[in-house]
Structures are given as C-alpha cells and as structure tokens.
Design a protein around this motif. Structure first.
Motif, short mmCIF file in Angstrom:
data_model
loop_
_atom_site.label_atom_id
_atom_site.label_comp_id
_atom_site.label_asym_id
_atom_site.label_seq_id
_atom_site.Cartn_x
_atom_site.Cartn_y
_atom_site.Cartn_z
N UNK A 219 0.83 -1.21 0.00
CA UNK A 219 0.00 0.00 0.00
C UNK A 219 0.86 1.26 0.00
N UNK A 220 1.85 1.30 0.89
CA UNK A 220 2.67 2.50 1.01
C UNK A 220 3.53 2.71 -0.23
N UNK A 221 4.01 1.62 -0.83
CA UNK A 221 4.82 1.73 -2.05
C UNK A 221 3.97 2.25 -3.21
N UNK A 222 2.81 1.67 -3.41
CA UNK A 222 1.93 2.14 -4.49
C UNK A 222 1.49 3.58 -4.24
N UNK A 223 1.20 3.92 -2.99
CA UNK A 223 0.83 5.30 -2.66
C UNK A 223 1.95 6.26 -3.02
N UNK A 224 3.20 5.87 -2.76
CA UNK A 224 4.35 6.71 -3.10
C UNK A 224 4.51 6.87 -4.61
N UNK A 225 4.29 5.79 -5.35
CA UNK A 225 4.36 5.86 -6.82
C UNK A 225 3.25 6.77 -7.35
N UNK A 226 2.06 6.61 -6.80
CA UNK A 226 0.95 7.47 -7.22
C UNK A 226 1.19 8.93 -6.87
N UNK A 227 1.93 9.16 -5.79
CA UNK A 227 2.27 10.54 -5.44
C UNK A 227 3.12 11.17 -6.54
N UNK A 228 4.04 10.41 -7.09
CA UNK A 228 4.86 10.90 -8.21
C UNK A 228 3.95 11.28 -9.38
N UNK A 229 2.97 10.42 -9.67
CA UNK A 229 2.08 10.68 -10.80
C UNK A 229 1.23 11.92 -10.56
N UNK A 230 0.66 12.07 -9.36
CA UNK A 230 -0.18 13.25 -9.16
C UNK A 230 0.62 14.54 -9.10
N UNK A 231 1.85 14.47 -8.62
CA UNK A 231 2.69 15.67 -8.65
C UNK A 231 3.00 16.06 -10.09
N UNK A 232 3.30 15.07 -10.92
CA UNK A 232 3.54 15.35 -12.34
C UNK A 232 2.27 15.87 -13.01
N UNK A 233 1.12 15.33 -12.59
CA UNK A 233 -0.15 15.81 -13.12
C UNK A 233 -0.37 17.28 -12.82
N UNK A 234 0.09 17.72 -11.65
CA UNK A 234 -0.02 19.14 -11.31
C UNK A 234 0.73 20.01 -12.31
N UNK A 235 1.86 19.50 -12.76
CA UNK A 235 2.67 20.25 -13.73
C UNK A 235 1.88 20.48 -15.02
N UNK A 236 1.16 19.45 -15.45
CA UNK A 236 0.45 19.53 -16.73
C UNK A 236 -0.97 20.07 -16.61
N UNK A 237 -1.50 20.16 -15.39
CA UNK A 237 -2.88 20.63 -15.24
C UNK A 237 -3.01 22.14 -15.37
#
Length: 118
Positions: A5-23
């Motif tokens: 859970x914590x590993x996937x949550x950390x990976x998803x954090x990378x994705x949502x931070x990158x999403x902020x860049x493009x949003x």
C-alpha cells in the motif's frame, strides 16, 4: 500488504505531482482529472497503511518515495540538473527509506499478529 500500500501510494504521489505540472492550475481537464484521481487513491492507500505502520515511519516513506521519485523523473525526463551532490542526497533519501522499512518490519509483524487475533 501495508508495505505494498505505502509503495503504491508513493508511486501514485509521483504521478499526481507530475499531473499538477500539466494541469496548469487545474485549467486543463485531462491532467486535472488524472491528478485528482491519483491523489485520492494515493491518500487512500496511505491511510490503509496506517492501520499497521507507525505514522511517522509511514509518512516519511510515503513522502520520501514521492519526493525522491519526482526528483528522479525530473532528472530523467525534464532535463533537471543531476549534479553529484543532488544524486548523493537523493541516494541518502532512498537509503533512509530502506532503513525505515528495515527497522519497522518487526514492529509491523507483531502488530499484524495482534490485529489478526482480535
């Protein structure tokens, strides 16, 4: 399971931070939707991990994976600097995450046994 859970949550954090860049301040629809969905799932998984992991350890690992992962993605895909000192400190972050995981596993195993016995 909590480590997954914590590993996937950390990976998803990378994705949502990158999403902020493009949003573009949540003005571009698809990146904004991706950001919000991955943010929600990331925090949900993080909260699930807190059933078994100490909050300080879980939060350090969650944010550490996100921060280090985002910095690495920035270096690899966005041309951000990869100075020796930056790589050194990213390595320290990753070693800290590994160290926290290694020193927490015994506590987690004990708590899982207690929780399952209820």
């Amino acid at each position: 399971m909590q480590w997954i859970f914590i590993f996937i949550a950390g990976i998803l954090e990378i994705i949502w931070v990158l999403g902020l860049r493009y949003s573009d301040g949540f003005t571009v629809l698809i990146p904004s939707i991706i950001t919000l969905i991955t943010l929600a799932i990331s925090f949900y998984l993080f909260s699930k991990s807190l059933k078994f992991l100490p909050i300080g350890t879980a939060y350090a690992i969650f944010t550490g994976l996100g921060a280090a992962g985002t910095a690495i993605v920035g270096i690899l895909y966005f041309g951000e600097s990869a100075s020796p000192s930056k790589l050194f400190f990213l390595s320290l972050m990753l070693l800290g995450i590994i160290g926290l995981k290694m020193t927490t596993s015994d506590d987690v195993a004990e708590k899982e046994v207690v929780e399952e016995g209820k």
